[in-house]
Design a protein around this motif. Structure first.
Motif, PDB file in Angstrom:
ATOM      1  N   HIS A  61       0.854  -1.203   0.000  1.00 42.07           N
ATOM      2  CA  HIS A  61       0.000   0.000   0.000  1.00 42.07           C
ATOM      3  C   HIS A  61       0.877   1.235   0.000  1.00 42.07           C
ATOM      4  O   HIS A  61       2.078   1.157   0.298  1.00 42.07           O
ATOM      5  N   PHE A  62       0.280   2.380  -0.367  1.00 41.24           N
ATOM      6  CA  PHE A  62       1.057   3.628  -0.379  1.00 41.24           C
ATOM      7  C   PHE A  62       0.119   4.816  -0.204  1.00 41.24           C
ATOM      8  O   PHE A  62      -1.097   4.700  -0.402  1.00 41.24           O
ATOM      9  N   ALA A  63       0.723   5.932   0.198  1.00 41.65           N
ATOM     10  CA  ALA A  63      -0.001   7.208   0.271  1.00 41.65           C
ATOM     11  C   ALA A  63       0.478   8.074  -0.884  1.00 41.65           C
ATOM     12  O   ALA A  63       1.642   8.005  -1.282  1.00 41.65           O
ATOM     13  N   LEU A  64      -0.443   8.870  -1.438  1.00 39.15           N
ATOM     14  CA  LEU A  64      -0.073   9.732  -2.563  1.00 39.15           C
ATOM     15  C   LEU A  64      -0.632  11.135  -2.334  1.00 39.15           C
ATOM     16  O   LEU A  64      -1.835  11.309  -2.135  1.00 39.15           O
ATOM     17  N   ASP A 102       0.319   4.465   6.153  1.00 41.43           N
ATOM     18  CA  ASP A 102       1.441   5.098   5.454  1.00 41.43           C
ATOM     19  C   ASP A 102       1.606   6.552   5.901  1.00 41.43           C
ATOM     20  O   ASP A 102       0.616   7.280   6.029  1.00 41.43           O
ATOM     21  N   PRO A 103       2.864   6.989   6.110  1.00 41.75           N
ATOM     22  CA  PRO A 103       3.100   8.349   6.587  1.00 41.75           C
ATOM     23  C   PRO A 103       2.944   9.371   5.461  1.00 41.75           C
ATOM     24  O   PRO A 103       3.240   9.073   4.307  1.00 41.75           O
ATOM     25  N   PHE A 104       2.458  10.557   5.795  1.00 40.82           N
ATOM     26  CA  PHE A 104       2.417  11.658   4.820  1.00 40.82           C
ATOM     27  C   PHE A 104       2.441  12.955   5.611  1.00 40.82           C
ATOM     28  O   PHE A 104       2.198  12.961   6.821  1.00 40.82           O
ATOM     29  N   THR A 105       2.763  14.046   4.922  1.00 37.29           N
ATOM     30  CA  THR A 105       2.682  15.344   5.577  1.00 37.29           C
ATOM     31  C   THR A 105       1.572  16.170   4.929  1.00 37.29           C
ATOM     32  O   THR A 105       1.479  16.221   3.686  1.00 37.29           O
ATOM     33  N   PRO A 106       0.741  16.832   5.760  1.00 36.68           N
ATOM     34  CA  PRO A 106      -0.254  17.749   5.199  1.00 36.68           C
ATOM     35  C   PRO A 106       0.388  19.059   4.727  1.00 36.68           C
ATOM     36  O   PRO A 106      -0.241  19.813   3.994  1.00 36.68           O
ATOM     37  N   THR A 107       1.650  19.285   5.109  1.00 37.63           N
ATOM     38  CA  THR A 107       2.347  20.510   4.697  1.00 37.63           C
ATOM     39  C   THR A 107       2.589  20.493   3.190  1.00 37.63           C
ATOM     40  O   THR A 107       3.172  19.537   2.664  1.00 37.63           O
ATOM     41  N   ALA A 108       2.106  21.540   2.490  1.00 36.78           N
ATOM     42  CA  ALA A 108       2.255  21.666   1.033  1.00 36.78           C
ATOM     43  C   ALA A 108       1.706  20.455   0.277  1.00 36.78           C
ATOM     44  O   ALA A 108       2.221  20.089  -0.778  1.00 36.78           O
ATOM     45  N   SER A 109       0.658  19.828   0.842  1.00 35.14           N
ATOM     46  CA  SER A 109      -0.023  18.719   0.162  1.00 35.14           C
ATOM     47  C   SER A 109      -1.464  19.131  -0.136  1.00 35.14           C
ATOM     48  O   SER A 109      -2.170  19.590   0.760  1.00 35.14           O
ATOM     49  N   ALA A 110      -1.899  18.969  -1.374  1.00 36.01           N
ATOM     50  CA  ALA A 110      -3.255  19.377  -1.750  1.00 36.01           C
ATOM     51  C   ALA A 110      -4.297  18.391  -1.211  1.00 36.01           C
ATOM     52  O   ALA A 110      -5.396  18.782  -0.829  1.00 36.01           O
ATOM     53  N   CYS A 111      -3.949  17.128  -1.197  1.00 40.35           N
ATOM     54  CA  CYS A 111      -4.851  16.093  -0.695  1.00 40.35           C
ATOM     55  C   CYS A 111      -4.021  14.859  -0.392  1.00 40.35           C
ATOM     56  O   CYS A 111      -2.815  14.840  -0.654  1.00 40.35           O
ATOM     57  N   GLY A 131      -2.772   1.452  -7.691  1.00 40.35           N
ATOM     58  CA  GLY A 131      -3.347   1.465  -6.357  1.00 40.35           C
ATOM     59  C   GLY A 131      -4.840   1.738  -6.393  1.00 40.35           C
ATOM     60  O   GLY A 131      -5.311   2.612  -7.122  1.00 40.35           O
ATOM     61  N   GLU A 132      -5.585   0.927  -5.637  1.00 41.15           N
ATOM     62  CA  GLU A 132      -7.014   1.207  -5.479  1.00 41.15           C
ATOM     63  C   GLU A 132      -7.166   2.133  -4.277  1.00 41.15           C
ATOM     64  O   GLU A 132      -6.637   1.871  -3.199  1.00 41.15           O
ATOM     65  N   VAL A 133      -7.887   3.243  -4.503  1.00 39.56           N
ATOM     66  CA  VAL A 133      -7.999   4.268  -3.467  1.00 39.56           C
ATOM     67  C   VAL A 133      -9.001   3.815  -2.407  1.00 39.56           C
ATOM     68  O   VAL A 133     -10.172   3.595  -2.700  1.00 39.56           O
ATOM     69  N   LYS A 134      -8.500   3.666  -1.174  1.00 36.73           N
ATOM     70  CA  LYS A 134      -9.341   3.223  -0.068  1.00 36.73           C
ATOM     71  C   LYS A 134      -9.828   4.383   0.773  1.00 36.73           C
ATOM     72  O   LYS A 134     -10.778   4.248   1.551  1.00 36.73           O
ATOM     73  N   ASP A 135      -9.157   5.530   0.649  1.00 38.37           N
ATOM     74  CA  ASP A 135      -9.558   6.716   1.401  1.00 38.37           C
ATOM     75  C   ASP A 135      -8.955   7.928   0.693  1.00 38.37           C
ATOM     76  O   ASP A 135      -7.889   7.816   0.072  1.00 38.37           O
ATOM     77  N   ALA A 136      -9.654   9.055   0.784  1.00 36.73           N
ATOM     78  CA  ALA A 136      -9.159  10.288   0.153  1.00 36.73           C
ATOM     79  C   ALA A 136      -9.614  11.471   0.988  1.00 36.73           C
ATOM     80  O   ALA A 136     -10.735  11.470   1.508  1.00 36.73           O
ATOM     81  N   GLU A 137      -8.721  12.464   1.123  1.00 36.69           N
ATOM     82  CA  GLU A 137      -9.040  13.639   1.942  1.00 36.69           C
ATOM     83  C   GLU A 137      -8.418  14.872   1.319  1.00 36.69           C
ATOM     84  O   GLU A 137      -7.225  14.860   0.974  1.00 36.69           O
ATOM     85  N   ASN A 138      -9.213  15.947   1.165  1.00 37.98           N
ATOM     86  CA  ASN A 138      -8.649  17.227   0.724  1.00 37.98           C
ATOM     87  C   ASN A 138      -7.937  17.873   1.899  1.00 37.98           C
ATOM     88  O   ASN A 138      -8.428  17.836   3.031  1.00 37.98           O
ATOM     89  N   ASP A 141      -6.478  24.271  -0.276  1.00 33.34           N
ATOM     90  CA  ASP A 141      -6.998  24.849  -1.522  1.00 33.34           C
ATOM     91  C   ASP A 141      -5.881  25.457  -2.362  1.00 33.34           C
ATOM     92  O   ASP A 141      -6.135  26.030  -3.419  1.00 33.34           O
ATOM     93  N   ALA A 142      -4.648  25.347  -1.886  1.00 31.08           N
ATOM     94  CA  ALA A 142      -3.518  25.895  -2.657  1.00 31.08           C
ATOM     95  C   ALA A 142      -3.399  25.123  -3.971  1.00 31.08           C
ATOM     96  O   ALA A 142      -3.806  23.969  -4.069  1.00 31.08           O
ATOM     97  N   LYS A 143      -2.837  25.792  -4.987  1.00 35.32           N
ATOM     98  CA  LYS A 143      -2.729  25.173  -6.320  1.00 35.32           C
ATOM     99  C   LYS A 143      -1.755  24.003  -6.319  1.00 35.32           C
ATOM    100  O   LYS A 143      -0.621  24.153  -5.841  1.00 35.32           O
ATOM    101  N   PRO A 144      -2.155  22.865  -6.880  1.00 32.59           N
ATOM    102  CA  PRO A 144      -1.194  21.769  -7.054  1.00 32.59           C
ATOM    103  C   PRO A 144      -0.066  22.221  -7.994  1.00 32.59           C
ATOM    104  O   PRO A 144      -0.316  22.944  -8.960  1.00 32.59           O
TER     105      PRO A 144
END
Ligand SMILES: Cc1cc2nc3c(=O)[nH]c(=O)nc-3n(C[C@H](O)[C@H](O)[C@H](O)COP(=O)(O)O)c2cc1C
Length: 168
Positions: A61-64, A102-111, A131-138, A141-144
């Motif tokens: 699994h992975f975070a994107l 999976d670890p991720f940072t909300p800093t400078a991440s759009a979702c 990857g099949e998306v099991k969860d998604a979160e915004n 609102d900053a531009k990707p």
């Protein structure tokens, strides 16, 4: 053949990350792509020499996260020019985990997407993970950030392990 023709392909920049019980990895990629909506599937292409590749393979699994224009070159350097084998990429930056761990940072991440690997394709230098998306979160609102913005505004370079690298 003029491989710089491929510079005309558009893409965004992402951080892909994964963790097992005793290891983790995170790196910048420009190869994040939505494949289907039913089921919701995305793909990433990760160089076999990147630590993150082996961790995704083991974890399954992975975070994107799409990187936003709030990111500077220090941020890109942290995830895109250093390796998780000798550098703790989430030190000194807010760290969260997806429902798959999976670890991720909300800093400078759009979702953030939490993805389970459903297919793997060996394409030589890189592994493609579907990857099949099991969860998604915004998250913002900053531009990707686009690859064109990275090259044009941040004056960033493409390292050899990126899929889009063209030797000078
Ligand atoms: C702008 C940019 C684009 C990149 N694109 C990719 C990519 O598509 N696939 C990939 O495997 N690595 C890509 N990389 C390289 C990895 O981010 C880099 O090798 C990283 O240091 C690997 O970290 P790791 O060893 O902790 O996995 C890119 C780096 C940058 C700066």
């Amino acid at each position: 053949m003029d491989a710089t023709a491929l510079y005309k392909f558009q893409s965004g920049l992402y951080v892909v990350s994964a963790a097992t019980a005793d290891d983790y990895g995170a790196c910048v990629i420009n190869t994040g792509l939505q494949l289907t909506s039913t089921p919701l599937q995305v793909m990433v292409a990760v160089n076999k020499q990147n630590h993150t590749q082996g961790v995704i393979e083991k974890a399954g699994h992975f975070a994107l996260c799409p990187i936003t224009e709030e990111a500077d070159m220090l941020y890109i350097g942290r995830f895109g020019f250093r390796t998780s084998t000798n550098f703790a990429k989430f030190d000194g930056i807010e760290r969260r985990e997806t429902i798959l761990g999976d670890p991720f940072t909300p800093t400078a991440s759009a979702c953030v997407l939490a993805c389970e690997v459903v297919q793997t394709l060996d394409v030589g230098t890189h592994m493609v993970f579907v990857g099949e998306v099991k969860d998604a979160e915004n998250l913002s609102d900053a531009k990707p950030m686009t690859y064109a913005y990275y090259h044009g505004t941040l004056k960033g370079k493409t390292p050899p392990k990126a899929s889009s690298y063209v030797a000078e």
